[in-house]
Design a protein around this motif. Structure first.
Motif, PDB file in Angstrom:
ATOM      1  N   PHE A  12      38.200  56.801  31.068  1.00 39.81           N
ATOM      2  CA  PHE A  12      39.198  55.923  30.470  1.00 39.81           C
ATOM      3  C   PHE A  12      38.971  54.468  30.880  1.00 39.81           C
ATOM      4  O   PHE A  12      37.937  54.112  31.412  1.00 39.81           O
ATOM      5  CB  PHE A  12      40.610  56.410  30.780  1.00 39.81           C
ATOM      6  CG  PHE A  12      40.801  57.874  30.459  1.00 39.81           C
ATOM      7  CD1 PHE A  12      40.665  58.329  29.158  1.00 39.81           C
ATOM      8  CD2 PHE A  12      41.043  58.793  31.458  1.00 39.81           C
ATOM      9  CE1 PHE A  12      40.813  59.685  28.858  1.00 39.81           C
ATOM     10  CE2 PHE A  12      41.195  60.136  31.170  1.00 39.81           C
ATOM     11  CZ  PHE A  12      41.079  60.577  29.874  1.00 39.81           C
ATOM     12  N   SER A  13      39.936  53.609  30.656  1.00 35.32           N
ATOM     13  CA  SER A  13      39.732  52.171  30.859  1.00 35.32           C
ATOM     14  C   SER A  13      39.823  51.752  32.315  1.00 35.32           C
ATOM     15  O   SER A  13      39.335  50.699  32.681  1.00 35.32           O
ATOM     16  CB  SER A  13      40.753  51.381  30.041  1.00 35.32           C
ATOM     17  OG  SER A  13      42.045  51.552  30.585  1.00 35.32           O
ATOM     18  N   GLY A  14      40.457  52.529  33.154  1.00 36.71           N
ATOM     19  CA  GLY A  14      40.615  52.171  34.555  1.00 36.71           C
ATOM     20  C   GLY A  14      41.942  51.507  34.853  1.00 36.71           C
ATOM     21  O   GLY A  14      42.263  51.225  36.003  1.00 36.71           O
ATOM     22  N   GLN A  15      42.718  51.265  33.837  1.00 33.93           N
ATOM     23  CA  GLN A  15      44.001  50.597  33.988  1.00 33.93           C
ATOM     24  C   GLN A  15      44.914  51.335  34.959  1.00 33.93           C
ATOM     25  O   GLN A  15      45.501  50.731  35.850  1.00 33.93           O
ATOM     26  CB  GLN A  15      44.649  50.471  32.620  1.00 33.93           C
ATOM     27  CG  GLN A  15      46.018  49.872  32.595  1.00 33.93           C
ATOM     28  CD  GLN A  15      46.549  49.801  31.176  1.00 33.93           C
ATOM     29  OE1 GLN A  15      45.798  49.833  30.220  1.00 33.93           O
ATOM     30  NE2 GLN A  15      47.844  49.695  31.036  1.00 33.93           N
ATOM     31  N   THR A  39      28.402  54.410  37.760  1.00 33.61           N
ATOM     32  CA  THR A  39      28.800  55.374  36.728  1.00 33.61           C
ATOM     33  C   THR A  39      29.796  54.770  35.751  1.00 33.61           C
ATOM     34  O   THR A  39      29.709  55.011  34.543  1.00 33.61           O
ATOM     35  CB  THR A  39      29.378  56.658  37.349  1.00 33.61           C
ATOM     36  OG1 THR A  39      30.458  56.329  38.232  1.00 33.61           O
ATOM     37  CG2 THR A  39      28.313  57.423  38.119  1.00 33.61           C
ATOM     38  N   LYS A  40      30.737  53.974  36.254  1.00 31.16           N
ATOM     39  CA  LYS A  40      31.708  53.337  35.367  1.00 31.16           C
ATOM     40  C   LYS A  40      31.013  52.326  34.458  1.00 31.16           C
ATOM     41  O   LYS A  40      31.303  52.254  33.260  1.00 31.16           O
ATOM     42  CB  LYS A  40      32.798  52.651  36.194  1.00 31.16           C
ATOM     43  CG  LYS A  40      33.873  51.982  35.374  1.00 31.16           C
ATOM     44  CD  LYS A  40      34.703  52.984  34.635  1.00 31.16           C
ATOM     45  CE  LYS A  40      35.885  52.291  33.966  1.00 31.16           C
ATOM     46  NZ  LYS A  40      36.734  53.251  33.289  1.00 31.16           N
ATOM     47  N   ALA A  41      30.082  51.542  35.010  1.00 36.32           N
ATOM     48  CA  ALA A  41      29.351  50.565  34.198  1.00 36.32           C
ATOM     49  C   ALA A  41      28.505  51.264  33.133  1.00 36.32           C
ATOM     50  O   ALA A  41      28.423  50.799  31.988  1.00 36.32           O
ATOM     51  CB  ALA A  41      28.479  49.685  35.086  1.00 36.32           C
ATOM     52  N   PRO A  56      37.631  45.791  25.836  1.00 33.50           N
ATOM     53  CA  PRO A  56      36.668  45.414  26.863  1.00 33.50           C
ATOM     54  C   PRO A  56      37.312  44.890  28.143  1.00 33.50           C
ATOM     55  O   PRO A  56      36.660  44.793  29.172  1.00 33.50           O
ATOM     56  CB  PRO A  56      35.862  44.305  26.188  1.00 33.50           C
ATOM     57  CG  PRO A  56      36.818  43.685  25.240  1.00 33.50           C
ATOM     58  CD  PRO A  56      37.703  44.813  24.765  1.00 33.50           C
ATOM     59  N   VAL A  57      38.586  44.552  28.126  1.00 30.50           N
ATOM     60  CA  VAL A  57      39.186  43.828  29.242  1.00 30.50           C
ATOM     61  C   VAL A  57      39.465  44.718  30.443  1.00 30.50           C
ATOM     62  O   VAL A  57      39.036  44.413  31.559  1.00 30.50           O
ATOM     63  CB  VAL A  57      40.467  43.101  28.790  1.00 30.50           C
ATOM     64  CG1 VAL A  57      41.137  42.411  29.963  1.00 30.50           C
ATOM     65  CG2 VAL A  57      40.143  42.097  27.702  1.00 30.50           C
ATOM     66  N   PHE A  58      40.175  45.808  30.280  1.00 27.21           N
ATOM     67  CA  PHE A  58      40.548  46.607  31.443  1.00 27.21           C
ATOM     68  C   PHE A  58      39.357  47.265  32.143  1.00 27.21           C
ATOM     69  O   PHE A  58      39.332  47.299  33.373  1.00 27.21           O
ATOM     70  CB  PHE A  58      41.636  47.629  31.104  1.00 27.21           C
ATOM     71  CG  PHE A  58      43.003  47.022  31.154  1.00 27.21           C
ATOM     72  CD1 PHE A  58      43.574  46.666  32.369  1.00 27.21           C
ATOM     73  CD2 PHE A  58      43.709  46.765  30.006  1.00 27.21           C
ATOM     74  CE1 PHE A  58      44.825  46.079  32.432  1.00 27.21           C
ATOM     75  CE2 PHE A  58      44.961  46.178  30.044  1.00 27.21           C
ATOM     76  CZ  PHE A  58      45.521  45.838  31.265  1.00 27.21           C
ATOM     77  N   PRO A  59      38.361  47.763  31.427  1.00 20.81           N
ATOM     78  CA  PRO A  59      37.190  48.247  32.165  1.00 20.81           C
ATOM     79  C   PRO A  59      36.492  47.144  32.955  1.00 20.81           C
ATOM     80  O   PRO A  59      36.021  47.373  34.065  1.00 20.81           O
ATOM     81  CB  PRO A  59      36.275  48.808  31.073  1.00 20.81           C
ATOM     82  CG  PRO A  59      37.202  49.172  29.963  1.00 20.81           C
ATOM     83  CD  PRO A  59      38.287  48.132  30.009  1.00 20.81           C
ATOM     84  N   ALA A  60      36.455  45.930  32.407  1.00 14.22           N
ATOM     85  CA  ALA A  60      35.856  44.806  33.130  1.00 14.22           C
ATOM     86  C   ALA A  60      36.681  44.452  34.361  1.00 14.22           C
ATOM     87  O   ALA A  60      36.132  44.176  35.433  1.00 14.22           O
ATOM     88  CB  ALA A  60      35.719  43.598  32.211  1.00 14.22           C
ATOM     89  N   GLY A  91      34.941  39.762  36.658  1.00 12.26           N
ATOM     90  CA  GLY A  91      34.671  40.809  35.669  1.00 12.26           C
ATOM     91  C   GLY A  91      35.189  40.437  34.288  1.00 12.26           C
ATOM     92  O   GLY A  91      34.488  40.588  33.283  1.00 12.26           O
ATOM     93  N   ALA A  92      36.416  39.937  34.235  1.00 12.84           N
ATOM     94  CA  ALA A  92      36.993  39.537  32.948  1.00 12.84           C
ATOM     95  C   ALA A  92      36.254  38.335  32.375  1.00 12.84           C
ATOM     96  O   ALA A  92      35.988  38.276  31.172  1.00 12.84           O
ATOM     97  CB  ALA A  92      38.474  39.219  33.113  1.00 12.84           C
ATOM     98  N   ALA A  93      35.888  37.386  33.236  1.00 10.49           N
ATOM     99  CA  ALA A  93      35.195  36.189  32.760  1.00 10.49           C
ATOM    100  C   ALA A  93      33.804  36.524  32.236  1.00 10.49           C
ATOM    101  O   ALA A  93      33.356  35.937  31.250  1.00 10.49           O
ATOM    102  CB  ALA A  93      35.103  35.155  33.882  1.00 10.49           C
ATOM    103  N   ALA A  94      33.134  37.453  32.877  1.00 15.06           N
ATOM    104  CA  ALA A  94      31.806  37.851  32.407  1.00 15.06           C
ATOM    105  C   ALA A  94      31.886  38.489  31.023  1.00 15.06           C
ATOM    106  O   ALA A  94      31.009  38.286  30.186  1.00 15.06           O
ATOM    107  CB  ALA A  94      31.160  38.809  33.398  1.00 15.06           C
TER     108      ALA A  94
END
Length: 152
Positions: A12-15, A39-41, A56-60, A91-94
Motif C-alpha cells: 500500500f502507500s505507507g500512509q 523493497t518499498k522503492a 505518488p506522494v504518500f509512498p515518497a 522524498g516529497a520534493a524528489a
C-alpha cells in the motif's frame, strides 16, 4: 518476510504505517530498514511504471521517513524527529520537484515537533530537488543508442 516484520509495511502507500516506522523503526536496526527501503522503492517503481493509479506522494513520504529513521541510526548526533521530517520533505520534493510545498507537507504531518525541524527539512528538500533535476538533465542529454545511419 525476511525481516520478521509485517509485509503490510511494504504494501500500500505507507500512509497508515508511517507511525509504525517512526515508533518502532529504530528498534528494528539499520539492516531491516535498508531492506524495507529497497523493497518499498522497488514496489513503488513497479507500481508507478505500470500505470497503477495510486498517488505518488504518500509512498515518497514513507520512503523519506524510512531514510530519515535510517540516517538517525547511522549518523551520530542526528535526532529522530528532524531526520524523519527532513527525509519526508526530501522524498516529497524528489517526486514532486516542489521544495516549498514538500517542506510544508512534512512539517504539517509532523505536527508541533516538525516546526523545530523546518531548517533541516528545507535543506533536505532543496538538495533532493537539485539532485532530481540534475539526474533528469543528465539522462535527457545522454545521446541515444539507436542509430539512424543507413536509414532511408
Amino acid at each position: 518476510g525476511l525481516s520478521g516484520e509485517s509485509p503490510l509495511t511494504v504494501l500500500f502507500s505507507g500512509q497508515s504505517e508511517m507511525s509504525t516506522i517512526v515508533g518502532q523503526g529504530p528498534a528494528w536496526g539499520a539492516g531491516v530498514l535498508a531492506l524495507l527501503i529497497v523493497t518499498k522503492a522497488a514496489g513503488y517503481g513497479v507500481s508507478m511504471g505500470s500505470g497503477f493509479r495510486g498517488g505518488p506522494v504518500f509512498p515518497a513520504l514513507f520512503l523519506g521517513a524510512c531514510v530519515g529513521v535510517l540516517c538517525s541510526l547511522l549518523l551520530p548526533g542526528l535526532a529522530l524527529t528532524p531526520a524523519v521530517v527532513a527525509g519526508m520533505a526530501a522524498g516529497a520534493a524528489a517526486m514532486l520537484t516542489l521544495p516549498v510545498s514538500s517542506v510544508m507537507l512534512a512539517v504539517v504531518i509532523a505536527g508541533s515537533a516538525g516546526l523545530q525541524a523546518t531548517t533541516l527539512a528545507i535543506v533536505g528538500s532543496v538538495v533532493a530537488v537539485v539532485i532530481t533535476l540534475a539526474g533528469a538533465a543528465r539522462t535527457s542529454s545522454t545521446p541515444s543508442t539507436t542509430s539512424t545511419a543507413g536509414a532511408p
